[in-house]
Design an enzyme around this catalytic site. Structure first.
Site, mmCIF file in Angstrom:
data_model
loop_
_atom_site.group_PDB
_atom_site.id
_atom_site.type_symbol
_atom_site.label_atom_id
_atom_site.label_comp_id
_atom_site.label_asym_id
_atom_site.label_seq_id
_atom_site.Cartn_x
_atom_site.Cartn_y
_atom_site.Cartn_z
ATOM 1 C CG ASP A 113 12.786 28.741 -33.959
ATOM 2 O OD1 ASP A 113 13.486 29.896 -34.109
ATOM 3 O OD2 ASP A 113 13.071 27.714 -34.539
ATOM 4 C CB CYS A 120 4.507 -0.301 2.149
ATOM 5 S SG CYS A 120 3.276 -1.642 2.966
ATOM 6 C CB CYS A 155 -1.045 0.066 1.367
ATOM 7 S SG CYS A 155 -0.065 0.234 2.866
#
Length: 761
Positions: free
Chosen positions: A443, A24, A21
């Protein structure tokens, strides 16, 4: 194993095992970050830790720290294409979980059915329930109990702690009621209720809660694991694109088939029709069409001939090619794409870091809340059974897994889908930038235009055949290396297919060329070249030349046999898709600005063709001043995105709030950008911003529902309005919902298809 010099800093990726989970992941991350000189990010969804560490800390030290926390860690193997062995490995990883799920489902269903339907409660039904529920709680639920015990030995509590305590408590209470209470009496019955009864519980059993919660959570874990596997499929597909073997050409002309990994820079290899190009390189022999759709998302093949670059993993769709390797291994475009995608998937958005901090303290708070619920119910005169059941419901409903999955799963799917479309997102921070930008600086050369001179128009004198103009002018210019000459020669070749060979060719520096083609004395060049030969432009051709010059194009006169026959217009052509792209950017609420070093006439001509007004054109800017333009726009309060492809764009891309680098450009530009557009189509910028914004929106909706779920569910459980089994089902659904919501990103479609424009989905 990765090593580095003392004092230096390096990065390593670790595969973390045993996490169940988000808590952890938070624990592992916290332990690693407590080490001196270590900065770590642990991702629950990808089960990986990205760690920066000084040379004083070894990888072995990092692994030892993770193992001391109660988890496993190892360095990943080099990426390999997924074959049968890899699929078997994935099956092996899921098989134990699948077996436990099947066992739990098969045994828990009759237990739940008997508890919910009084008509099924025969004389000794409770003992059959115990017989069926015991393997579910012990064997099927063993991973939860094992993880809870491991965490307890390290002084920690995670989601597994909540599940283990809750199911064992429900099972333990049922054993007490059966053997020491009145629940074991033959003929005992009790109805199933969604809420918790307050009566005497000595005759009540909760085997359906213990078995049902275990089965529901195992189902959630299994489908979560499978969904995470699907979420990462795009990255794995990217890694699988590369060719496994290559036909190497030896100096003596013989052929040798070797693994692609054995190729060296400078090696020449053969690519037959239908084969994948083994690595990035340059065509040295042959011409063909190359299908690059798997890398760029663009289905139209690209024609290549000697001197043209080709990319590894693209498919030779036409003739035989000989390619010289220019990049190998981790330096190839495919490897760089995969690395960018994986780095993005390992990152965390700001909102997710908040969720992680909440998850880290969530479990202890929930345990305290469960104890508080138990005490509150007992203090208000409820039976021990009712108080105990409410506490168990609180433990089970409070899953922080959905919080932990909210960002990683959306990133996995969003960045993976982007990679399939030729859009590379460098990290979750980029997503926030796409939401804020209101101005996009483009550009001109190589981004809005093709970046190469192109023959745009032919204006002929009365009675002159255009094909004859192109044949004579193209033949003469074909002998020149000047960019304008190449544009005229290429344009003539494209229309006619072949050109005659000129005689007495001569280059007149700064003016043009002269020579003899099929017996005609031909001149091609500026008006001054004609003047030297006492030739004058007819009025209609002079007017055509002036119009071309006013539009920022270069006018080239063509004369033969003492008479001016035509005026050619040559310029850097606007890409066919640029106008659509500008319209798409405006539809996203962005103001496009054209930036170029060319003169204003050329810039405004290009701007008119793509739908940009003269007030949004910034011309005659030196390359080194582009970054100053971005700074000035930011000083005006704008949030600026920059799209560019050259070395001179790198600083501006890095300075902008969001940098979009054209993948057809230079390495410097790609490294400086936040988003990389693999194909040289400006419309990809529209899709890049769309998918980034949609991924961010998915993350936010995931986090909202995860938070809202816990905020709404905990009070209901504490108030006794949720049976523990219903709580377990709802908790499992929350994680599956978050993953399922993220998987919707797989349906993202580009704004335009390769063959015909279509509305965005």
């Amino acid at each position: 194993m990765t090593t580095t010099a003392p004092g230096a800093t390096t990065e390593v990726e670790l595969l973390i095992g045993g996490m169940t989970c988000a808590s952890c992941a938070a624990r592992v991350e916290k332990k690693l970050n407590r080490m001196d000189g270590v900065t770590a990010t642990v991702n629950y969804a990808t089960e990986k830790a990205k760690v920066s560490h000084s040379g004083d800390v070894s990888v072995g030290d990092l692994i030892a720290t993770v193992e001391a926390t109660g988890y496993t860690a190892r360095e990943p193997e080099p990426p390999q294409p997924e074959g049968d062995g890899e699929r078997e490995l994935v099956d092996d990883e899921l098989r134990p979980l699948r077996q436990r799920l099947v066992t739990a489902a098969a045994l828990a269903v009759p237990v739940i059915a008997m508890a919910m339907v009084p008509a099924l409660q025969f004389e000794y039904w409770q003992w059959l329930s115990l017989t069926l529920a015991a393997p579910v709680v012990t064997y099927a639920g063993w991973p939860f109990h094992q993880a809870a015990w491991t965490n307890a030995r390290h002084g920690a509590a995670t989601m597994d702690t909540l599940i283990s305590i809750g199911t064992l408590a429900a099972f333990g209470w049922s054993l007490w009621a059966l053997f020491l209470g009145t629940a074991g009496t033959p003929g005992m019955t009790h109805p199933f209720e969604l809420t918790i009864a307050r009566g005497d519980g000595s005759g009540s059993i909760y085997l359906e809660a213990a078995a049902g919660v275990t089965a529901f959570i195992l189902a959630g874990r299994y489908f979560e694991a499978r969904s995470k596997r699907k979420a990462g499929a795009a990255l794995r597909a990217l890694l699988e694109l590369g060719a496994k073997n290559v036909t190497l050409l030896r100096p003596d002309g013989s052929e040798l088939t070797v693994p692609t990994a054995d190729l060296q820079v400078g090696d020449r290899f053969l690519v037959r029709p239908g084969e994948k190009i083994a690595t990035d390189g340059t065509v040295v022999e042959g011409s063909s069409a190359v299908d690059a759709s798997m890398l760029t998302g663009e289905s139209l093949p690209v024609e290549v001939s000697p001197g043209d670059p080709v990319t590894g993993a693209t498919v030779n769709a036409g003739g035989r090619l000989v390619v010289e390797a220019s990049r190998i291994g981790a330096d190839t475009q495919l490897s760089r794409m995969a690395r960018l995608v994986e780095d993005a998937q390992n990152g965390k958005a700001a909102a997710q870091r908040l969720a992680d901090r909440i998850s880290a303290v969530f479990v202890p708070v929930v345990i305290a809340l469960a104890l508080g619920t138990l005490g509150f119910w007992l203090g208000n005169g409820a039976s021990l059974t009712a108080a105990f059941t409410a506490a168990v419901a609180v433990l089970i409903i409070a899953c922080p897994c959905a919080l932990g999955l909210a960002t990683p799963t959306a990133l996995l799917v969003g960045t993976g889908r982007g990679a399939q479309l030729g859009i590379l997102i460098k990290g979750p921070e980029v997503l926030e930038s796409t939401r804020r930008v209101d101005t996009v600086v483009l550009d001109k050369t190589g981004t809005v235009t093709t970046g190469r001179m192109t023959l745009l128009s032919v204006r002929t004198a009365d009675g002159t055949d255009e094909a004859e103009v192109l044949r004579l002018a193209g033949a003469l210019e074909h002998a020149s290396e000047h960019p304008i000459a190449r544009a005229i020669a290429d344009g003539a070749l494209e229309k006619l297919g072949s050109l005659p060979t000129p005689e007495d060719f001569a280059n007149v520096p700064g003016l043009g060329v002269q020579g003899v083609v099929d017996g005609h004395a031909v001149l091609v060049g500026r008006e001054r070249l004609l003047t030297e030969w006492a030739l004058e432009l007819p009025e209609d051709l002079r007017r055509a030349g002036a119009e071309a010059e006013a539009a920022g194009r270069t006018a080239v006169a063509v004369a033969w046999d003492g008479e001016v026959r035509a005026v050619l217009a040559v310029a850097d052509a606007v890409k066919e898709t640029s106008a659509d792209a500008i319209a798409g950017l405006r539809a996203l609420g962005l103001t496009p600005i054209l930036l170029t070093g060319d003169n204003r006439a050329v810039a405004e001509s290009v701007a008119r063709q793509v739908g940009i007004g003269p007030e949004d054109v910034i011309a005659e800017v030196l390359p080194e001043d582009k970054v100053d333009v971005v700074k000035r726009l930011q000083a005006e309060g704008r949030s600026v995105a920059m799209v560019g492809d050259g070395v001179n764009d790198a600083a501006a891309l890095a300075r902008a709030d969001l940098g979009l680098a054209m993948g057809t450009g230079t390495d410097a530009a790609i490294e400086a950008g936040d988003l990389t557009l693999v194909r040289g189509d400006l419309r990809a910028a529209v899709d890049a911003i769309r998918i980034a914004r949609r991924t961010l929106g998915t993350i936010r909706s995931n986090l909202f529902w995860a938070f809202a779920y816990n905020v709404a569910a905990l009070p209901l459980a504490a108030a006794g309005l949720l049976n523990p089994m219903i709580a377990g089902a709802a908790m499992a659904f929350s994680s599956v919902f978050v993953v399922g919501n993220s998987l919707r990103l797989r349906t993202f479609h580009p704004t335009y298809s390769s063959h015909a424009d279509r509305p965005a989905d």
